[in-house]
Design an enzyme around this catalytic site. Structure first.
Site, PDB file in Angstrom:
ATOM      1  N   LYS A  13       6.165 -15.836   6.883  1.00 13.57           N
ATOM      2  CA  LYS A  13       7.349 -15.062   6.531  1.00 13.57           C
ATOM      3  C   LYS A  13       8.508 -15.573   7.383  1.00 13.57           C
ATOM      4  O   LYS A  13       8.445 -15.537   8.613  1.00 13.57           O
ATOM      5  CB  LYS A  13       7.091 -13.579   6.798  1.00 13.57           C
ATOM      6  CG  LYS A  13       8.108 -12.634   6.195  1.00 13.57           C
ATOM      7  CD  LYS A  13       7.615 -11.199   6.345  1.00 13.57           C
ATOM      8  CE  LYS A  13       8.569 -10.189   5.732  1.00 13.57           C
ATOM      9  NZ  LYS A  13       8.056  -8.805   5.857  1.00 13.57           N
TER      10      LYS A  13
ATOM     11  N   ASP B 114       4.670   1.780   1.422  1.00 13.38           N
ATOM     12  CA  ASP B 114       5.120   0.910   0.332  1.00 13.38           C
ATOM     13  C   ASP B 114       3.918   0.331  -0.410  1.00 13.38           C
ATOM     14  O   ASP B 114       3.838  -0.872  -0.657  1.00 13.38           O
ATOM     15  CB  ASP B 114       6.004  -0.216   0.875  1.00 13.38           C
ATOM     16  CG  ASP B 114       6.776  -0.933  -0.236  1.00 13.38           C
ATOM     17  OD1 ASP B 114       6.925  -0.351  -1.328  1.00 13.38           O
ATOM     18  OD2 ASP B 114       7.214  -2.075  -0.011  1.00 13.38           O
TER      19      ASP B 114
ATOM     20  N   LEU C  93       6.198 -19.343  -1.478  1.00 14.12           N
ATOM     21  CA  LEU C  93       5.228 -18.387  -2.009  1.00 14.12           C
ATOM     22  C   LEU C  93       5.887 -17.163  -2.611  1.00 14.12           C
ATOM     23  O   LEU C  93       5.371 -16.562  -3.537  1.00 14.12           O
ATOM     24  CB  LEU C  93       4.257 -17.961  -0.902  1.00 14.12           C
ATOM     25  CG  LEU C  93       3.501 -19.091  -0.218  1.00 14.12           C
ATOM     26  CD1 LEU C  93       2.612 -18.538   0.887  1.00 14.12           C
ATOM     27  CD2 LEU C  93       2.677 -19.870  -1.221  1.00 14.12           C
ATOM     28  N   GLY C  94       7.009 -16.766  -2.061  1.00 16.86           N
ATOM     29  CA  GLY C  94       7.688 -15.578  -2.555  1.00 16.86           C
ATOM     30  C   GLY C  94       8.986 -15.387  -1.810  1.00 16.86           C
ATOM     31  O   GLY C  94       9.217 -15.990  -0.758  1.00 16.86           O
TER      32      GLY C  94
ATOM     33  N   GLY D   2      12.344 -12.346  -1.088  1.00 17.57           N
ATOM     34  CA  GLY D   2      12.955 -11.048  -1.283  1.00 17.57           C
ATOM     35  C   GLY D   2      14.382 -11.104  -0.784  1.00 17.57           C
ATOM     36  O   GLY D   2      14.911 -12.174  -0.470  1.00 17.57           O
TER      37      GLY D   2
ATOM     38  N   PHE E 134      15.394 -10.045   1.976  1.00 19.57           N
ATOM     39  CA  PHE E 134      15.452 -10.095   3.430  1.00 19.57           C
ATOM     40  C   PHE E 134      14.800 -11.345   4.013  1.00 19.57           C
ATOM     41  O   PHE E 134      15.172 -11.809   5.076  1.00 19.57           O
ATOM     42  CB  PHE E 134      14.762  -8.851   3.996  1.00 19.57           C
ATOM     43  CG  PHE E 134      15.071  -8.585   5.437  1.00 19.57           C
ATOM     44  CD1 PHE E 134      16.326  -8.149   5.826  1.00 19.57           C
ATOM     45  CD2 PHE E 134      14.100  -8.763   6.408  1.00 19.57           C
ATOM     46  CE1 PHE E 134      16.616  -7.889   7.155  1.00 19.57           C
ATOM     47  CE2 PHE E 134      14.377  -8.512   7.745  1.00 19.57           C
ATOM     48  CZ  PHE E 134      15.650  -8.069   8.108  1.00 19.57           C
ATOM     49  N   ALA E 135      13.825 -11.894   3.331  1.00 19.64           N
ATOM     50  CA  ALA E 135      13.076 -13.017   3.883  1.00 19.64           C
ATOM     51  C   ALA E 135      12.471 -13.838   2.758  1.00 19.64           C
ATOM     52  O   ALA E 135      12.469 -13.436   1.591  1.00 19.64           O
ATOM     53  CB  ALA E 135      11.982 -12.514   4.818  1.00 19.64           C
TER      54      ALA E 135
END
Length: 669
Positions: A94, A188, A71-72, A74, A76-77
Site C-alpha cells: 500500500k 468497513d 493491484l488496486g 483508491g 487515498f492510496a
C-alpha cells in the site's frame, strides 16, 4: 476448472463516504449520484500523482523492492505488487503519498492503521509484514493474496451457492471473532475487503477505518464505511459496536446469495431510508434457513441481532453442507460440490487430525513408528477415495472462447456432436495409419505404475538409510537443469489437465488420453496419440483435425500466463525444440497434494496447504536429484545420495514419507 496460482491482485477500500467518491465499487451495484463537492478542486498540477519509481529502497535497511503491477487504487492510496530483490519474496504494498498525510490528523490515521494492523496475527486476517517511508511515499507491506477478493468473485459470478457462502462466512466469522475478542471493530466489512489467497483461503483486510471498541457512552459517532453496508445505528449516529460489524456481515451474506446488496437503490438518500427502516426483500429462491438467518441478523435494534457464535450455531450452518476447500475454478464458475459420503467424512477427519492444527508441531520432530502406521492408514483411505481423478477415456466437446478476463467459457455442450465424434475418429485413423512411420517411441518402462514404483523405491531406500538430522545439507550450487511444472490448471470436468513447464512449454493431457504440447515459443507442436507414438509438427503445418485441440491448449496457456504465478524460483535452460518435452503420463489429486508422473521418470508432488513442492528427477549420469521448493517459493536441489548420507530436516523428511506412502498405495490401487 481448478488452477495452481493466480497472479497477485488485491484492492483497496473505496472509502465511499467521501463525497467526492460516492461512486461505489462494482460490488455496490449501480453508481450513486455524486454529492456536491465540499471543496473546490485544487490546481491540476497538485492533483497529478508522480509515477512510482521502478525500484524503491528502504532508507534505513537498504533493502530494495521492484515495483510490479498495480493491484488496486483508491482516493487515498494505491496498491502495487512488489518483490524483495534480496529474497524474491512478493508483497502487496500500500503506497500512500506524503502529500496525502501532510496534516496531523491524516498522519495519525495512517499511524493508527499501521500500529493496529501490526499487532494482528490470525489465519483469516491479512498478514502485516513491515513498513517504511521515504520523501515521496509511505509503504505498507502486506501479505499478497493472489486470487483477488470476494468482490472480484462476485463480479464474475454475481451469485454464489449456499455451500460456498457457508465456506466464506465461516472464515470471515473466524477472523471477525479474533478482532472482536481483541476489542477491535473493523467498521468497513464489504466484499472488496475479503481477500482470497492462492489456496482459496479468505483473509480479512484493510484496517483504515478500524477502531478500538469503546463503552456505549464513548462510542464513536462518525458515519464511516460503505453506504450499502452501514447499520441503522451508525446512520443514526448512535455509535459503533460489534453489532454493527454483524449487520454488515448480514449484508455481505445477502449480497453473495442474491446478487445485490439488500438496501441498494439508485438514490443514496433512499438507500439510507431503507436501512433505517430495515426495508428489503428476501427472494423466494433462498432456502428457508438462509432467509431465517438473514432476517435474524438484519434486525434494527442491535441487541436483537444474533452474535457471531449464534450465527455459526444457526441451522443454515449446522444442517447445511460446507466444503473443506473450494476449487479455484469457483472464482469464475459454479463449482461441482457434493456432500462427502460417511467414509469420506471419516477419512477427512483423520486427515485433519494428522495435517491440521498440529501440523507445525509434527514437522519439528522426525516421524516415529506410530506416525508411520497412522500415515499408512491415512494415505490408504485417502488414495482409495480420491485417486480416481486420473485419465478418464471419454470424449468431450473441444471448442471454447476466452472472455476478456482470461477464463475459459464454454460455447459447446459437454458431449460431442456426431460431427465432432467422427472428426475424433478420423484423427485416430489418420495418425495410426499414415503417420505411424514418423512416430518416436517413449522411454522403456515409462508407464505410470513403473514411474511410481521406481520413485517409491529410491525414496524409501533413501529414508531407510537416512540418519537423524535437524537441518538439510547444503544445496547444490549449480544443479543440472531439469524441467518441472510451474503452473497448472485442472479442467478435467470437460477437457483435461493443462500445465506449464519451467521452459515455458505448455502441455495438456486430454481426458481421452491424447497429449498435446506447445513448445519453442508455440512454434512447435508435439502430439502423442498413444503412450508410445509421438508426432512433431511446425505450427503452420498442423493437420486440420488437430486445430480444435490446439485452440483449447492455447486457451489454457493464455489463462495460465495471465492469471497464475510461477510456483517457485527454480529456472531451467530452454531445451531444443526438436526434442519432445517430458510427457505427463498421469496426474492424481488427493485431499492434500497433486501428484504428477512423467515419462522421463520425473515425479512432482505439490502440497496444497503450504504450497511446498517435492520434485524427484534423474540426472544425466543416472543419479537422482531431489528438489524441495519451500512455502516462500525458494528452491534447493540435493543429490538424493547426499540426503541418504547426511539426513534432512524433519519438515522435508515428513513430506518424503508421505510421498512414499502415496506412491506405494498408488501402485496397489
Amino acid at each position: 476448472m481448478d488452477t495452481g496460482c493466480f497472479s497477485a491482485a488485491q484492492r483497496l477500500s473505496c472509502h465511499a463516504m467521501n463525497p467526492d467518491l460516492l461512486k461505489p465499487c462494482p460490488e455496490h451495484g449501480p453508481p450513486q449520484p455524486a454529492a456536491p463537492r465540499m471543496k473546490p478542486n485544487r490546481n491540476k498540477t497538485e492533483q497529478i500523482k508522480p509515477e512510482l519509481a521502478p525500484v524503491v529502497t528502504d532508507p534505513k535497511t537498504g533493502r530494495s523492492y521492484s515495483k510490479g503491477k498495480l493491484l488496486g487504487k483508491g482516493g487515498f492510496a494505491r496498491c502495487y505488487e512488489m518483490t524483495d530483490l534480496t529474497s524474491n519474496k512478493m508483497y502487496a504494498v500500500k503506497v500512500i503519498p506524503q502529500s496525502r498525510v501532510s496534516k496531523p490528523h491524516q498522519r495519525d490515521k495512517i499511524t493508527n492503521e499501521i500500529e493496529l494492523h501490526k499487532t494482528l496475527s490470525h489465519k483469516h486476517v491479512v498478514k502485516f509484514s513491515h513498513h517504511f517511508e521515504d520523501q515521496e511515499n509511505i509503504y505498507i507491506f502486506l501479505e499478497l493474496c493472489s486470487r483477488k477478493s470476494l468482490a472480484h468473485i462476485w463480479k464474475a459470478r454475481h451469485t454464489l451457492t449456499e455451500p460456498e457462502v457457508r465456506y466464506y462466512l465461516r472464515q470471515i466469522i473466524s477472523g471477525l471473532k479474533y478482532l472482536h475478542n481483541r476489542g477491535i471493530l473493523h467498521r468497513d466489512l464489504k466484499l472488496g475487503n475479503f481477500f482470497i489467497n492462492e489456496n482459496m483461503e479468505l483473509r480479512l483486510g484493510d484496517f483504515g477505518l478500524a477502531a478500538k471498541l469503546e463503552t456505549v457512552e464513548m462510542r464513536k459517532k462518525t458515519i464511516c464505511g460503505t453506504p450499502n453496508y452501514l447499520a441503522p445505528e451508525v446512520l443514526n449516529r448512535q455509535g459503533h459496536g460489534t453489532e454493527s460489524d454483524v449487520w454488515s456481515l448480514g449484508c455481505v451474506m445477502y449480497t453473495l446469495m442474491c446478487g445485490n446488496p439488500p438496501f441498494e437503490t439508485l438514490d443514496l438518500k433512499e438507500t439510507y431510508k431503507c436501512i433505517k427502516e430495515v426495508r428489503y426483500n428476501l427472494p423466494s429462491n433462498l432456502s428457508p434457513a438462509a432467509q431465517k438467518l438473514i432476517s435474524s441478523v438484519l434486525q434494527k435494534a442491535p441487541a436483537n441481532r444474533l452474535n457471531l457464535d449464534q450465527i455459526l450455531g444457526h441451522e443454515f450452518f449446522t444442517k447445511g453442507f460446507t466444503p473443506d476447500k473450494l476449487p479455484a475454478s469457483s472464482c469464475v464458475m459454479v463449482p461441482e460440490l457434493h456432500p462427502p459420503s460417511p467414509a469420506k467424512k471419516f477419512f477427512t477427519k483423520m486427515a485433519k487430525s494428522f495435517f491440521g492444527k498440529k501440523k507445525a508441531k509434527a514437522e519439528k520432530i522426525p516421524c516415529d513408528d506410530k506416525d508411520e502406521k497412522d500415515l499408512s492408514r491415512l494415505v490408504s483411505g485417502i488414495v482409495k477415495c480420491s485417486i480416481s481423478r486420473q485419465i478418464s477415456y471419454k470424449t468431450v466437446g473441444s471448442n471454447e472462447v476466452a472472455s476478456p478476463a482470461g477464463q475459459l467459457v464454454s460455447s459447446l455442450p459437454l458431449e460431442p456432436t456426431p460431427a465432432e465424434e467422427e472428426s475424433r475418429k478420423s484423427v485416430s485413423r489418420s495418425f495410426k495409419g499414415t503417420m505411424a512411420s514418423s512416430a518416436e517411441p517413449c522411454e522403456d518402462g515409462s508407464t505410470p505404475a513403473a514411474v511410481a514404483e521406481s520413485a517409491a523405491k529410491v525414496l524409501d531406500t533413501c529414508l531407510s538409510a537416512m540418519p537423524a538430522a535437524t537441518r538439510n545439507p547444503p544445496c547444490l550450487s549449480r544443479p543440472e537443469p531439469f524441467l518441472w511444472v510451474t503452473k497448472w490448471v485442472d479442467y478435467s470436468n470437460k477437457y483435461g489437465f493443462g500445465y506449464q513447464l519451467s521452459n515455458h512449454s505448455i502441455g495438456v493431457l486430454f481426458n481421452e488420453g491424447t497429449h498435446f504440447s506447445l513448445c519453442d515459443q508455440r512454434n512447435t507442436i508435439h502430439y502423442c496419440l498413444t503412450n508410445n507414438k509421438h508426432f512433431t509438427f511446425q505450427t503452420s503445418a498442423l493437420p486440420e483435425q488437430l486445430h480444435s485441440q490446439k485452440q483449447i491448449v492455447e486457451l489454457m496457456a493464455n489463462y495460465m500466463e495471465q492469471n497464475l504465478m510461477e510456483g517457485g524460483d527454480l529456472h531451467c535452460e530452454d531445451q531444443a525444440s526438436s526434442s519432445p518435452p517430458p510427457l505427463l503420463l498421469q496426474w492424481v489429486k488427493t485431499d492434500h497434494a497433486l501428484v504428477m508422473l512423467f515419462n522421463n521418470g520425473t515425479l512432482q508432488v505439490n502440497f496444497y496447504t503450504d504450497h511446498t513442492k517435492v520434485i524427484l528427477c534423474k540426472a544425466a549420469d543416472g543419479s537422482y536429484l531431489l528438489t524441495f521448493i519451500s512455502r516462500e517459493r525458494v528452491s534447493c536441489t540435493y543429490l538424493l545420495s547426499m540426503l541418504s548420507e547426511m539426513g534432512c530436516s524433519a519438515e522435508l523428511r515428513h513430506r518424503l514419507r508421505y510421498v512414499v506412502q502415496l506412491l506405494q498405495h498408488h501402485a496397489d490401487a
